[in-house]
Design a protein around this motif. Structure first.
Motif, short mmCIF file in Angstrom:
data_model
loop_
_atom_site.label_atom_id
_atom_site.label_comp_id
_atom_site.label_asym_id
_atom_site.label_seq_id
_atom_site.Cartn_x
_atom_site.Cartn_y
_atom_site.Cartn_z
N GLU A 49 -31.46 189.04 10.26
CA GLU A 49 -30.59 187.87 10.24
C GLU A 49 -30.73 187.07 11.54
O GLU A 49 -30.70 185.84 11.52
N TRP B 93 -31.75 183.13 11.55
CA TRP B 93 -30.93 182.08 12.18
C TRP B 93 -31.74 181.32 13.22
O TRP B 93 -31.62 180.10 13.33
N LEU C 128 -20.22 187.50 19.53
CA LEU C 128 -20.15 188.14 18.22
C LEU C 128 -20.83 187.26 17.17
O LEU C 128 -20.98 186.04 17.33
N ARG C 129 -21.16 187.88 16.05
CA ARG C 129 -21.88 187.20 14.97
C ARG C 129 -21.12 185.99 14.45
O ARG C 129 -21.71 184.91 14.26
N ASN C 130 -19.84 186.14 14.20
CA ASN C 130 -19.07 185.03 13.62
C ASN C 130 -19.07 183.80 14.52
O ASN C 130 -19.17 182.66 14.04
N GLU C 131 -18.95 184.02 15.83
CA GLU C 131 -18.96 182.90 16.76
C GLU C 131 -20.34 182.26 16.84
O GLU C 131 -20.47 181.04 16.92
N GLU D 167 -22.53 182.15 14.47
CA GLU D 167 -22.77 181.38 13.24
C GLU D 167 -22.10 180.02 13.32
O GLU D 167 -22.64 179.03 12.82
N LYS D 168 -20.93 179.96 13.95
CA LYS D 168 -20.27 178.67 14.14
C LYS D 168 -21.15 177.74 14.98
O LYS D 168 -21.23 176.53 14.73
N ASN E 214 -22.08 180.30 -0.78
CA ASN E 214 -21.75 179.83 0.57
C ASN E 214 -22.90 179.19 1.33
O ASN E 214 -22.66 178.54 2.35
N GLU E 215 -24.16 179.37 0.88
CA GLU E 215 -25.27 178.98 1.75
C GLU E 215 -26.22 177.94 1.16
O GLU E 215 -27.24 177.64 1.77
N ASP F 250 -23.70 192.50 17.07
CA ASP F 250 -23.32 192.92 15.72
C ASP F 250 -24.08 192.17 14.63
O ASP F 250 -23.57 191.95 13.54
N ILE F 251 -25.31 191.79 14.91
CA ILE F 251 -26.13 191.11 13.91
C ILE F 251 -27.41 191.90 13.72
O ILE F 251 -27.95 192.51 14.65
#
Length: 619
Positions: free
Chosen positions: A124, A128, A25-28, A30-31, A200-201, A119-120
């Motif tokens: 984006e 990344w 997933l996107r959140n993971e 990004e980590k 945030n960025e 889900d990205i």
């Protein structure tokens, strides 16, 4: 022991994350990208950045609060058993760059698989990947700058391959440069011009950052250390491959100049410009406004001049070991300990108020080290009126007063008791002065430039620090790189003068042409390539003082063997009278062995593990 079936051994226990989990997933994902960022060295800290204390700009006792590790470098104590600032393997001061590269490779390879992270959005995803490509290039550059020829790690290795395939070889410097530049070019295509999500960025990679870093890489490649260095004629791989070219290639400077210009265009299009202090609601002198433009270009958060700010940097710690006790209302204080201070050599580098070196000025005479003067009313924004100080502290340019403070120096802060720069803070650091009871830098000078103007002292050893992102790259640096590249390729010209003079104008100085013609005893200096080279190098030393550039500049220029073998000097800070205080003392002698110390040593254990590696010359 009893044997077990292989199938049983291959079972992955429940709740143990795998690489595949990281890209579900996107959140993971990004980590994982943030993990790639985590290897960026904390260069805004004397503990982590060798350039603060490893050169000739700042000094500290060998055993100090600020870092005894870095203090070993200028004393010639580097070694091959446990090297200081070991970017190759990683140690307490430095992250392991090859580990960072490995994580970048894992990220790029998984994010390039369109079946992962469903889900990205496509834009984006590409952004990344470009960020990771930049970081991969940057980590290769850090290794290149320190070690010269390095292995190129273009993909993550499967640990199941034969050991022989894991034993990499060092590649020639030119090959590494071309690889890094190609990565930066590729990354820049999918990076944004600016950060839109400023909450945030900020600190994440943009196109101006990538193109500016490309310029820095190519300037390094064109410089004497890696461009026709005859000292490395016998520096070869075990298979006989020459690792550093011994043939000078002038076109490398053309390539560097073109990259600088491309980066400048991208930066200016993105709104990046030389910082100018906007002023306050209180009345300030023009002198202080100019100096605040110089100071805040470094310490004002996310200011207009910043190309790349390192949001991970411990600039709060940096300030605590360099700040002067400018507020004497609360007596002595250990709330901050300034055991790091500028050297006398750095003091000498700054120009006179006429914009030329102290040993060239035909108006002012700075030859007598023991001469003292008393501050007068007209000098009150720089020198304390009625106070005796060294002749060296008078009649200097604005960057001197913006960057340094000293016994008898003015130190304006936002919290000024008078609200203005009239009757504001000052330094009285002789024994019995306002700074009594507060630790002082051994040289008697303070690194004012590194202190945010919102820093305050309070009662009971309390200080308030404004943390700021470390300026890993700012526009004035890029302008100077462009001027240097143009001069080295085609000699003096209007474009070279233009970019030097932009910086000088911000500092309140006349142009190169005016200053040397009217005030220098060597008026034609700026008209020759060699003379202008010396001017550009001194401009870099002044404009970027204490920002970490000179440490690496001296290496790429191949002048460290001359510059880093002198005495580290300052005043006798344990004296109460000006006559005794202003005696020049030597605290230690620097030791730089050429050509050995131009390149970091590889840990000797690595050479035992991998027989394909060769050690850097002299180690």
């Amino acid at each position: 022991m009893v044997s077990c079936k292989r199938d049983f051994l291959d079972v992955i226990p429940d709740n143990i994350p795998t690489v595949d989990n990281a890209f579900n997933l996107r959140n993971e994902a990004e980590k994982y990208l943030f993990t790639c960022y985590s290897y960026i060295p904390d260069d805004g800290n004397t503990l982590n950045n060798p350039a603060f204390l490893g050169g000739d700009e700042l000094a500290t006792p060998l055993v100090s609060r600020s870092n005894s590790t870095a203090a070993n470098l200028p004393r010639g104590n580097q070694n091959i058993v446990k090297p200081y600032y070991n970017y190759w393997d990683g140690n307490d001061e430095s992250p392991a760059m090859f580990k960072g590269i490995r994580d970048c490779n894992v990220f790029i390879e998984n994010m390039s698989n369109l079946s992962k992270v469903p889900d990205i959005s496509a834009d984006e995803r590409n952004k990344w990947i470009a960020e990771a490509e930049f970081l991969k290039a940057y980590y290769h550059f850090i290794l290149l700058r320190a070690y010269g020829p390095i292995p190129i790690i273009d993909k993550s290795q499967n640990i199941d391959v034969p050991i022989s395939e894991l034993k990499v070889r060092r590649k020639p410097v030119d090959s590494v440069v071309n690889y890094v530049v190609a990565l930066l070019d590729k990354a820049s295509l999918n990076l944004p011009a600016t950060i839109q999500n400023t909450v945030n960025e900020l600190g994440r990679i943009t196109r101006p950052i990538a193109l500016s870093m490309k310029a820095r890489v190519l300037v390094l490649s064109a410089s004497p250390l890696f461009n026709g260095n005859s000292d490395y004629a016998s520096f070869k791989d075990k298979s006989g491959v020459q690792l550093i070219s011994t043939t000078v290639d002038p076109d490398k400077w053309k390539r560097a100049a073109d990259a600088c210009k491309e980066a400048i265009t991208a930066c200016e299009a993105a709104g990046i410009r030389l910082y100018v202090f906007p002023g306050t609601t209180f009345q300030l002198s023009d002198t202080t406004k100019i100096q605040m433009s110089i100071r805040n270009a470094v310490t004002d958060k996310w200011n207009s001049e910043l190309i790349w700010g390192l949001s991970n940097s411990s600039t709060n710690s940096l300030q605590s070991v360099t700040v002067g006790h400018f507020d004497g209302r609360y007596g002595g204080s250990n709330g901050a300990i300034a055991d790091v201070g500028p050297t006398m050599k750095l003091v000498d580098m700054f120009y006179t108020s006429n914009g030329v070196p102290t040993n060239e000025d035909k108006i002012f005479n700075f030859s007598n080290r023991t001469e003292r003067r008393t501050g007068v009313y007209e000098e009150r924004f720089n020198n304390l009126e009625g106070y005796i100080s060294s002749r060296l502290n008078f009649d200097r340019e604005n960057r001197f007063y913006a960057s340094l403070s000293f016994d008898g120096g003015i130190w304006y802060q936002q919290s000024s008791p008078s609200t203005t720069d009239e009757d504001t803070y000052n330094i009285q650091s002789r024994q019995g002065g306002l700074s009594t009871g507060t630790p002082l830098p051994v040289t008697g000078y303070f690194a004012k430039k590194l202190i945010n103007w919102k820093y305050t002292w309070s009662e009971n050893n309390v200080v308030t620090t404004e943390r700021y992102p470390w300026p890993n790259f700012r526009l004035s640096d890029l302008y100077l790189l462009y001027a240097e590249s143009l001069n080295e390729f085609s000699g003096p010209g209007n474009d070279v003068y233009e970019y030097l003079n932009r910086i000088r104008k911000r500092a309140g100085l006349k142009t190169i042409e005016e200053s040397w013609t009217n005030f220098s005893n060597n008026p034609g200096k700026y008209r020759s390539k060699e003379g202008l080279r010396a001017i550009i190098r001194q401009e870099r030393a002044i404009e970027l003082s204490m920002e970490g550039s000179r440490f690496w500049d001296l290496r790429r220029w191949k002048t460290a063997g001359l510059e880093l073998n002198g005495n580290v000097q300052g005043w006798d800070i344990n004296q109460a009278t000006s006559a005794l205080y202003y005696r020049q003392l030597t605290f230690f002698s620097q030791r730089f062995v050429a050509p050995r110390d131009y390149l970091w040593p590889i840990t000797e254990n690595n050479l035992l593990v991998n027989e394909h590696l060769v050690q850097n010359p002299g180690w």
